[in-house]
Design an enzyme around this catalytic site. Sequence first.
Site, PDB file in Angstrom:
ATOM      1  N   ASN A 175     -27.567 -41.137  51.334  1.00 14.71           N
ATOM      2  CA  ASN A 175     -26.930 -39.834  51.562  1.00 14.71           C
ATOM      3  C   ASN A 175     -27.867 -38.769  51.000  1.00 14.71           C
ATOM      4  O   ASN A 175     -27.995 -38.628  49.787  1.00 14.71           O
ATOM      5  CB  ASN A 175     -25.574 -39.802  50.842  1.00 14.71           C
ATOM      6  N   LYS A 205     -27.609 -35.617  51.181  1.00 16.72           N
ATOM      7  CA  LYS A 205     -26.927 -34.377  50.775  1.00 16.72           C
ATOM      8  C   LYS A 205     -27.680 -33.163  51.343  1.00 16.72           C
ATOM      9  O   LYS A 205     -28.207 -33.229  52.445  1.00 16.72           O
ATOM     10  CB  LYS A 205     -26.802 -34.324  49.248  1.00 16.72           C
ATOM     11  N   HIS A 213     -16.642 -37.645  50.883  1.00 15.96           N
ATOM     12  CA  HIS A 213     -17.503 -37.736  49.701  1.00 15.96           C
ATOM     13  C   HIS A 213     -16.906 -36.868  48.599  1.00 15.96           C
ATOM     14  O   HIS A 213     -16.327 -35.812  48.871  1.00 15.96           O
ATOM     15  CB  HIS A 213     -18.917 -37.262  50.056  1.00 15.96           C
ATOM     16  N   GLU A 251     -18.120 -34.862  46.619  1.00 12.85           N
ATOM     17  CA  GLU A 251     -18.587 -33.462  46.600  1.00 12.85           C
ATOM     18  C   GLU A 251     -17.839 -32.625  47.637  1.00 12.85           C
ATOM     19  O   GLU A 251     -17.608 -31.437  47.424  1.00 12.85           O
ATOM     20  CB  GLU A 251     -20.112 -33.420  46.810  1.00 12.85           C
ATOM     21  N   GLU A 267     -17.144 -44.828  44.910  1.00 12.65           N
ATOM     22  CA  GLU A 267     -18.112 -44.045  44.154  1.00 12.65           C
ATOM     23  C   GLU A 267     -17.398 -43.340  42.993  1.00 12.65           C
ATOM     24  O   GLU A 267     -16.780 -42.283  43.209  1.00 12.65           O
ATOM     25  CB  GLU A 267     -18.753 -42.978  45.036  1.00 12.65           C
ATOM     26  N   GLY A 286     -25.025 -39.225  40.436  1.00 12.92           N
ATOM     27  CA  GLY A 286     -26.100 -38.364  39.949  1.00 12.92           C
ATOM     28  C   GLY A 286     -26.209 -38.282  38.437  1.00 12.92           C
ATOM     29  O   GLY A 286     -26.946 -37.442  37.914  1.00 12.92           O
ATOM     30  N   SER A 336     -25.436 -43.644  41.097  1.00 10.64           N
ATOM     31  CA  SER A 336     -26.615 -43.947  40.277  1.00 10.64           C
ATOM     32  C   SER A 336     -27.213 -45.325  40.548  1.00 10.64           C
ATOM     33  O   SER A 336     -27.724 -45.984  39.634  1.00 10.64           O
ATOM     34  CB  SER A 336     -26.288 -43.779  38.786  1.00 10.64           C
TER      35      SER A 336
HETATM   36  C1  PEP Z   1     -23.733 -40.167  46.242  1.00 11.05           C
HETATM   37  O1  PEP Z   1     -23.622 -38.959  46.084  1.00 11.05           O
HETATM   38  O2  PEP Z   1     -23.207 -40.704  47.229  1.00 11.05           O
HETATM   39  C2  PEP Z   1     -24.476 -40.917  45.241  1.00 11.05           C
HETATM   40  C3  PEP Z   1     -24.189 -42.170  45.116  1.00 11.05           C
HETATM   41  O3  PEP Z   1     -25.414 -40.233  44.507  1.00 11.05           O
HETATM   42  P1  PEP Z   1     -26.444 -40.874  43.430  1.00 11.05           P
HETATM   43  O4  PEP Z   1     -26.967 -42.162  44.000  1.00 11.05           O
HETATM   44  O5  PEP Z   1     -27.505 -39.848  43.276  1.00 11.05           O
HETATM   45  O6  PEP Z   1     -25.643 -41.122  42.186  1.00 11.05           O
END
Ligand code: PEP
Length: 252
Positions: A11, A13, A96, A98, A166, A172, A211
């Site tokens: 992803n 973003k 998601h 976000e 998630e 992040g 992460s």
């Molecule tokens: C995400 O936003 O879907 C995600 C998993 O981000 P990150 O891998 O950077 O934690």
Amino acid sequence: MMTPKALVAGNWKMNGLKASTQEITRLNDLINTSGAKCDVLICPPFTLISTFAGLGAENVAIGAQDCHMNVSGAHTGDISAEMVVELGCKHIIVGHSERRADHGENNDVVNAKAAAAQNEGATAIICVGETIEEREAGKALDVVISQVKASIPQSATASNTIIAYEPVWAIGSGHTPTVMDVQEMHKAVREVLMSRFGASGAGIKILYGGSVKASNAPELMSVPNVNGALVGGASLKADDFYGIISAYDEIG
Ligand code: PEP
């Protein structure tokens, strides 16, 4: 019991310009040369879907990060599922954290967006996950289970639905849940899928996201009922992302 083929999805973003095309080409080349034991998907910003899909990179599917719940109409700035499917997307991320946080998308909205994706023949990657406050209050399982139940639309089948667990606090942050916590959550999600879809619920992919990087991927991807990863930061560079894909060489 049928185990789904793993999927490692990136992803991007709100990252990437035309110059990032080289990352898709490189990723495709790495897979051509060294192989991949999982399916690979990149969800770039809408602006890059056409460019990436047009590369003909046969090892890297291109998906979208969101879609509107309606097919068309007066929704300035929005993009419909039909539009991204026309560009070649077969997967659309919905819900998601976000989007849930920044755009106030609740389970009803996520449910409608997943239906919009599925009605266009795409697979909806439905994201769920608890906040740190919810985990610390011992509510993580309840929150995630109710998100899963409420976000899966009537149009869902075992073949057009993927769940991405998630934890919001893991995205992040460099922090990940323990293997035991991931195992517990994915098992609970699987039980919801089995009760909703019957035996075919065993074939639905449940991705872990938050992460994930090359160093922790082998451990996280080996957890029962973890059928791949949704990756943010570590998906932007082909070499980093390929390091996660390679976890499946160890897992087999
Ligand atoms: C995400 O936003 O879907 C995600 C998993 O981000 P990150 O891998 O950077 O934690």
